[in-house]
Design a protein around this motif. Structure first.
Motif, short mmCIF file in Angstrom:
data_model
loop_
_atom_site.label_atom_id
_atom_site.label_comp_id
_atom_site.label_asym_id
_atom_site.label_seq_id
_atom_site.Cartn_x
_atom_site.Cartn_y
_atom_site.Cartn_z
N ARG A 191 43.48 39.01 58.99
CA ARG A 191 42.97 37.64 58.81
C ARG A 191 42.27 37.48 57.47
O ARG A 191 42.38 36.42 56.84
N LEU A 192 41.52 38.50 57.03
CA LEU A 192 40.85 38.40 55.74
C LEU A 192 41.84 38.49 54.58
O LEU A 192 41.55 38.02 53.48
N HIS A 193 42.99 39.05 54.83
CA HIS A 193 44.03 39.15 53.78
C HIS A 193 45.08 38.07 53.91
O HIS A 193 46.12 38.14 53.25
N ALA A 194 44.81 37.08 54.76
CA ALA A 194 45.81 36.02 54.96
C ALA A 194 45.80 34.98 53.85
O ALA A 194 46.62 34.06 53.88
N GLY A 195 44.88 35.11 52.91
CA GLY A 195 44.87 34.19 51.77
C GLY A 195 44.10 32.92 51.99
O GLY A 195 44.34 31.92 51.31
N ARG A 196 43.15 32.91 52.94
CA ARG A 196 42.35 31.72 53.19
C ARG A 196 40.88 32.00 52.89
O ARG A 196 40.24 32.84 53.54
N ALA A 197 40.35 31.28 51.91
CA ALA A 197 38.96 31.50 51.53
C ALA A 197 38.00 31.01 52.61
O ALA A 197 36.89 31.54 52.74
N LEU A 229 30.23 21.54 59.56
CA LEU A 229 31.52 22.15 59.23
C LEU A 229 32.56 21.86 60.32
O LEU A 229 33.74 21.63 60.02
N LEU A 230 32.13 21.88 61.57
CA LEU A 230 33.08 21.66 62.66
C LEU A 230 33.63 20.23 62.65
O LEU A 230 34.75 19.99 63.10
N ARG A 231 32.85 19.30 62.12
CA ARG A 231 33.31 17.90 62.06
C ARG A 231 34.08 17.58 60.78
O ARG A 231 34.57 16.47 60.61
N LEU A 232 34.17 18.58 59.91
CA LEU A 232 34.75 18.35 58.59
C LEU A 232 36.28 18.29 58.66
O LEU A 232 36.91 19.06 59.39
N ASP A 233 36.84 17.40 57.88
CA ASP A 233 38.30 17.28 57.78
C ASP A 233 38.70 17.37 56.32
O ASP A 233 38.65 16.39 55.58
N ARG A 234 39.01 18.59 55.89
CA ARG A 234 39.44 18.84 54.52
C ARG A 234 40.63 19.80 54.56
O ARG A 234 40.71 20.67 55.43
N PRO A 235 41.54 19.68 53.61
CA PRO A 235 42.72 20.57 53.64
C PRO A 235 42.37 22.03 53.42
O PRO A 235 43.12 22.92 53.86
N TRP A 236 41.26 22.34 52.75
CA TRP A 236 40.88 23.72 52.49
C TRP A 236 40.06 24.33 53.64
O TRP A 236 39.65 25.49 53.56
N LEU A 237 39.81 23.57 54.73
CA LEU A 237 39.17 24.11 55.92
C LEU A 237 40.16 23.96 57.07
O LEU A 237 40.38 22.86 57.58
N HIS A 238 40.78 25.06 57.48
CA HIS A 238 41.84 25.03 58.47
C HIS A 238 41.27 24.90 59.88
O HIS A 238 40.15 25.33 60.18
N ALA A 239 42.08 24.33 60.76
CA ALA A 239 41.65 24.13 62.15
C ALA A 239 41.35 25.46 62.84
O ALA A 239 40.41 25.57 63.64
N GLU A 240 42.14 26.49 62.54
CA GLU A 240 41.90 27.80 63.15
C GLU A 240 40.53 28.34 62.74
O GLU A 240 39.80 28.90 63.56
N THR A 241 40.20 28.16 61.47
CA THR A 241 38.91 28.66 61.00
C THR A 241 37.76 27.88 61.62
O THR A 241 36.69 28.44 61.91
N LYS A 242 37.96 26.58 61.85
CA LYS A 242 36.92 25.78 62.50
C LYS A 242 36.62 26.32 63.90
O LYS A 242 35.48 26.29 64.36
N ALA A 243 37.64 26.82 64.57
CA ALA A 243 37.40 27.44 65.89
C ALA A 243 36.49 28.65 65.76
O ALA A 243 35.61 28.88 66.61
N TYR A 244 36.66 29.44 64.69
CA TYR A 244 35.79 30.59 64.47
C TYR A 244 34.37 30.15 64.13
O TYR A 244 33.39 30.78 64.57
N GLY A 247 35.76 26.91 48.83
CA GLY A 247 36.76 25.86 48.71
C GLY A 247 38.14 26.49 48.71
O GLY A 247 38.36 27.55 49.30
N ASP A 248 39.05 25.86 48.03
CA ASP A 248 40.44 26.33 48.02
C ASP A 248 40.55 27.56 47.12
O ASP A 248 40.55 27.46 45.90
N GLY A 249 40.61 28.75 47.73
CA GLY A 249 40.84 29.98 46.98
C GLY A 249 39.60 30.68 46.46
O GLY A 249 39.74 31.72 45.80
N PHE A 250 38.40 30.18 46.71
CA PHE A 250 37.21 30.85 46.18
C PHE A 250 36.05 30.80 47.17
O PHE A 250 35.93 29.87 47.98
N VAL A 251 35.22 31.82 47.06
CA VAL A 251 33.95 31.89 47.77
C VAL A 251 32.91 32.38 46.78
O VAL A 251 33.13 33.38 46.07
#
Length: 364
Positions: A167-173, A242-257, A139-143
């Motif tokens: 990318r791993l140090h960009a601050g996105r869980a 996950l690809l269909r998910l729309d949440r602020p803690w899941l960024h569009a760039e990460t969905k591409a990955y 979620g936001d800030g944790f894994v």
């Protein structure tokens, strides 16, 4: 590991997953499997270009460091400590049913979405194809990751974090969660490639010579590939969630990955389906070649029997007791000075004529 041609692979006994909770128990009840391993905790904290990896912490010490890091990864290896798992659930607001799925290690791969986090279940394989359940919350800030036992596919991710991967140090869980799931999927490729190599080796062996050990080996590989199919297809569906998910803690760039991971899973599914069908075809080919080999033996024995039938008849006739003094119609050649070689010559001539006839009819 790829087996040598013609050698049977040692059978590996499969562990059958058992539900620890009693039948009819209330939902959300956590019961440890009696065979579950001791829970060990480690953390990795990430803050910009800084990271810290600490192993073998107590749960209190691990949770105490959560606020020190913008991205906090807590790993639990071993699921014996139910109270610790409950505390983690309370700390991060995890649903009791999700925690029940964590300790019940026969779950089908899936993805469940809550308001502030996602729950992802998949199968993690080692190079020998042995698997364990991996549960990932992010979620936001944790894994959070929960494994059945120590040892995992995350060494490349830990190394990248230690080297300061941007990318791993960009601050996105969510990107960290992607990296972990991607590492698990990548670990499937050596297993599938090993199975492909075994099937191709068996194909060469079967075309060279048919052996009775080949069919059991083919069945073993096919059974393993069916097991992989059981994990791969629902993993693809979970990634689609996950690809269909729309949440602020899941960024569009990460969905591409995550979409790239889904492509890898599709590739694994295609390989698995193709070579599983190949294994089935090789079983049919083995049966066909075995039947053809048997028919060749039967044909050869039939031809030999056919040749010796008239020879046996003549030998039997000449072996009867006759008295040539009684009548001139009695057995010929019994008193001839060259009767024996003449009789053998007649037999050889008959055999040669039969062989020529069989050859012209393409029976030989």
């Amino acid at each position: 590991m790829v087996n040598a041609p013609g050698r049977r692979q040692k059978k590996r006994r499969k562990k059958v997953a058992r539900r620890a909770a009693a039948i009819g128990a209330a939902p959300g009840v956590l019961v440890a499997d009696p065979e579950a391993e001791t829970s060990l905790f480690s953390i990795i904290g990430i803050d910009g270009g800084t990271s810290r990896h600490v192993r073998d912490l107590s749960l209190d010490d691990a949770l105490a460091q959560r606020g020190d890091w913008p991205v906090f990864w807590l790993d639990c290896s071993g699921l014996a400590d139910i109270e610790a798992i409950r505390r983690i659930g309370a700390e991060f607001g995890l649903h009791p049913l999700a925690l029940e799925d964590v300790v019940t290690t026969d779950q089908r791969p899936k993805c469940e979405i809550q308001a502030d986090h996602a729950f992802f279940v998949m199968r993690m394989l080692d190079r020998d194809g042995d698997g364990e359940q991996l549960s990932v919350f992010f979620g936001d800030g944790f894994v959070l990751t929960f494994q059945e036992r120590p040892g995992d596919s995350f060494a490349p991710v830990r190394a990248r974090i230690a080297k300061g991967a941007p990318r791993l140090h960009a601050g996105r869980a969510d990107y960290l969660a992607y990296a972990l799931i991607d590492a698990v999927v990548d670990a499937y490729f050596p297993v599938v490639e090993s199975q492909v190599a075994r099937i191709e080796g068996l194909e060469d062996d079967i075309l060279a010579t048919v052996d009775e050990d080949q069919v059991p080996e083919l069945h073993a590989v096919r059974r393993e590939m069916l097991g992989l199919k059981r994990w791969l297809r629902p993993t693809r569906d979970a990634l689609g969630t996950l690809l269909r998910l729309d949440r602020p803690w899941l960024h569009a760039e990460t969905k591409a990955y995550f979409g790239d991971v889904q492509d890898h899973v599709d590739q694994l599914i295609d390989m698995n389906d193709t070579y599983r069908d190949t294994a089935s075809g090789l079983i049919d080919l083995h049966m066909t070649l075995s039947a053809a080999k048997t028919n060749e033996v039967i044909n050869l024995l039939t031809i030999i029997s056919t040749i010796f039938i008239p020879l046996g008849f003549l030998a039997g006739v000449w072996g009867m007791n006759f008295n040539p003094e009684t009548s001139r119609w009695n057995m010929p050649l019994t008193q001839h000075p060259y009767g024996y070689p003449i009789a053998l010559g007649v037999m050889v001539a008959i055999a040669m004529c039969l062989l020529i006839y069989f050859r012209r009819r393409r029976w030989l």
